[in-house]
Write a protein that holds these residues in place. Structure first.
Motif, PDB file in Angstrom:
ATOM      1  N   LEU A  14       0.836  -1.194   0.000  1.00 14.14           N
ATOM      2  CA  LEU A  14       0.000   0.000   0.000  1.00 14.14           C
ATOM      3  C   LEU A  14       0.874   1.249   0.000  1.00 14.14           C
ATOM      4  O   LEU A  14       2.030   1.216   0.417  1.00 14.14           O
ATOM      5  N   ASN A  15       0.282   2.358  -0.408  1.00 23.92           N
ATOM      6  CA  ASN A  15       1.004   3.617  -0.271  1.00 23.92           C
ATOM      7  C   ASN A  15       0.969   4.044   1.199  1.00 23.92           C
ATOM      8  O   ASN A  15       0.238   3.480   2.012  1.00 23.92           O
ATOM      9  N   LYS A  16       1.764   5.017   1.555  1.00 26.45           N
ATOM     10  CA  LYS A  16       1.906   5.428   2.957  1.00 26.45           C
ATOM     11  C   LYS A  16       0.579   5.898   3.544  1.00 26.45           C
ATOM     12  O   LYS A  16       0.251   5.570   4.681  1.00 26.45           O
ATOM     13  N   ALA A  17      -0.196   6.646   2.796  1.00 23.67           N
ATOM     14  CA  ALA A  17      -1.471   7.169   3.310  1.00 23.67           C
ATOM     15  C   ALA A  17      -2.424   6.025   3.667  1.00 23.67           C
ATOM     16  O   ALA A  17      -3.045   6.040   4.734  1.00 23.67           O
ATOM     17  N   ASP A  18      -2.540   5.036   2.794  1.00 24.10           N
ATOM     18  CA  ASP A  18      -3.421   3.894   3.065  1.00 24.10           C
ATOM     19  C   ASP A  18      -2.911   3.088   4.256  1.00 24.10           C
ATOM     20  O   ASP A  18      -3.682   2.636   5.096  1.00 24.10           O
ATOM     21  N   SER A  19      -1.603   2.912   4.318  1.00 23.40           N
ATOM     22  CA  SER A  19      -1.000   2.168   5.424  1.00 23.40           C
ATOM     23  C   SER A  19      -1.219   2.898   6.753  1.00 23.40           C
ATOM     24  O   SER A  19      -1.572   2.286   7.760  1.00 23.40           O
ATOM     25  N   ASP A  20      -1.012   4.215   6.750  1.00 26.45           N
ATOM     26  CA  ASP A  20      -1.217   5.017   7.963  1.00 26.45           C
ATOM     27  C   ASP A  20      -2.676   5.009   8.404  1.00 26.45           C
ATOM     28  O   ASP A  20      -2.974   5.163   9.589  1.00 26.45           O
ATOM     29  N   ALA A  21      -3.591   4.821   7.448  1.00 24.92           N
ATOM     30  CA  ALA A  21      -5.023   4.783   7.760  1.00 24.92           C
ATOM     31  C   ALA A  21      -5.445   3.409   8.298  1.00 24.92           C
ATOM     32  O   ALA A  21      -6.614   3.199   8.599  1.00 24.92           O
ATOM     33  N   GLY A  22      -4.489   2.493   8.415  1.00 23.32           N
ATOM     34  CA  GLY A  22      -4.787   1.187   8.985  1.00 23.32           C
ATOM     35  C   GLY A  22      -5.209   0.122   7.994  1.00 23.32           C
ATOM     36  O   GLY A  22      -5.573  -0.983   8.391  1.00 23.32           O
ATOM     37  N   GLN A  23      -5.179   0.446   6.715  1.00 24.06           N
ATOM     38  CA  GLN A  23      -5.542  -0.553   5.709  1.00 24.06           C
ATOM     39  C   GLN A  23      -4.429  -1.591   5.587  1.00 24.06           C
ATOM     40  O   GLN A  23      -3.277  -1.319   5.892  1.00 24.06           O
ATOM     41  N   LYS A  24      -4.796  -2.777   5.150  1.00 20.28           N
ATOM     42  CA  LYS A  24      -3.824  -3.837   4.909  1.00 20.28           C
ATOM     43  C   LYS A  24      -3.859  -4.200   3.439  1.00 20.28           C
ATOM     44  O   LYS A  24      -4.906  -4.168   2.810  1.00 20.28           O
ATOM     45  N   GLY A  25      -2.701  -4.546   2.909  1.00 19.49           N
ATOM     46  CA  GLY A  25      -2.617  -4.946   1.510  1.00 19.49           C
ATOM     47  C   GLY A  25      -3.319  -6.277   1.288  1.00 19.49           C
ATOM     48  O   GLY A  25      -3.300  -7.158   2.147  1.00 19.49           O
ATOM     49  N   ALA A  26      -3.925  -6.429   0.135  1.00 22.97           N
ATOM     50  CA  ALA A  26      -4.608  -7.672  -0.209  1.00 22.97           C
ATOM     51  C   ALA A  26      -3.609  -8.818  -0.262  1.00 22.97           C
ATOM     52  O   ALA A  26      -2.485  -8.648  -0.730  1.00 22.97           O
ATOM     53  N   ILE A  27      -4.013  -9.975   0.251  1.00 21.11           N
ATOM     54  CA  ILE A  27      -3.173 -11.168   0.135  1.00 21.11           C
ATOM     55  C   ILE A  27      -3.325 -11.684  -1.293  1.00 21.11           C
ATOM     56  O   ILE A  27      -4.427 -12.005  -1.730  1.00 21.11           O
TER      57      ILE A  27
END
Length: 100
Positions: free
Chosen positions: A53-66
């Motif tokens: 994920l990009n930093k913004a999505d990661s900081d928002a607590g999202q997780k990358g799709a497996i």
């Protein structure tokens, strides 16, 4: 730790195409592989592959799709390779389902 050989299998249908980007030589997707060389799951996999994920999505607590799994098939330092599943035949692949 020395060098290792890793087989990667991903389900391209799970790729979030909005996270792909155009580079100088083509279209790219950044993935992250989590590999445990000491443990295997019940299917012989040593880890998983996720979409970065990009930093913004990661900081928002999202997780990358497996996207798939990783399997160590060779390790340096004289360790024997682990058995791997036979390669899939090209005839088994349905290009109609390919999202690219």
């Amino acid at each position: 730790m020395g060098k290792i050989g890793v087989e990667l299998k991903i389900n391209v249908n799970n790729i979030d195409k909005t996270k792909m980007y155009k580079g100088e030589k083509g279209n790219y997707l950044t993935m992250t592989a989590f590999i445990d060389t000491d443990e295997q799951d019940q299917y012989g996999n040593n880890g998983m592959i996720t979409q970065k994920l990009n930093k913004a999505d990661s900081d928002a607590g999202q997780k990358g799709a497996i996207l798939g799994n990783s399997k160590v098939f060779w390790q340096e330092q004289g360790q024997a390779p682990q058995p791997s599943a036979p390669p899939q035949s090209a005839n088994d692949f349905d290009t109609a389902d390919c999202p690219f």
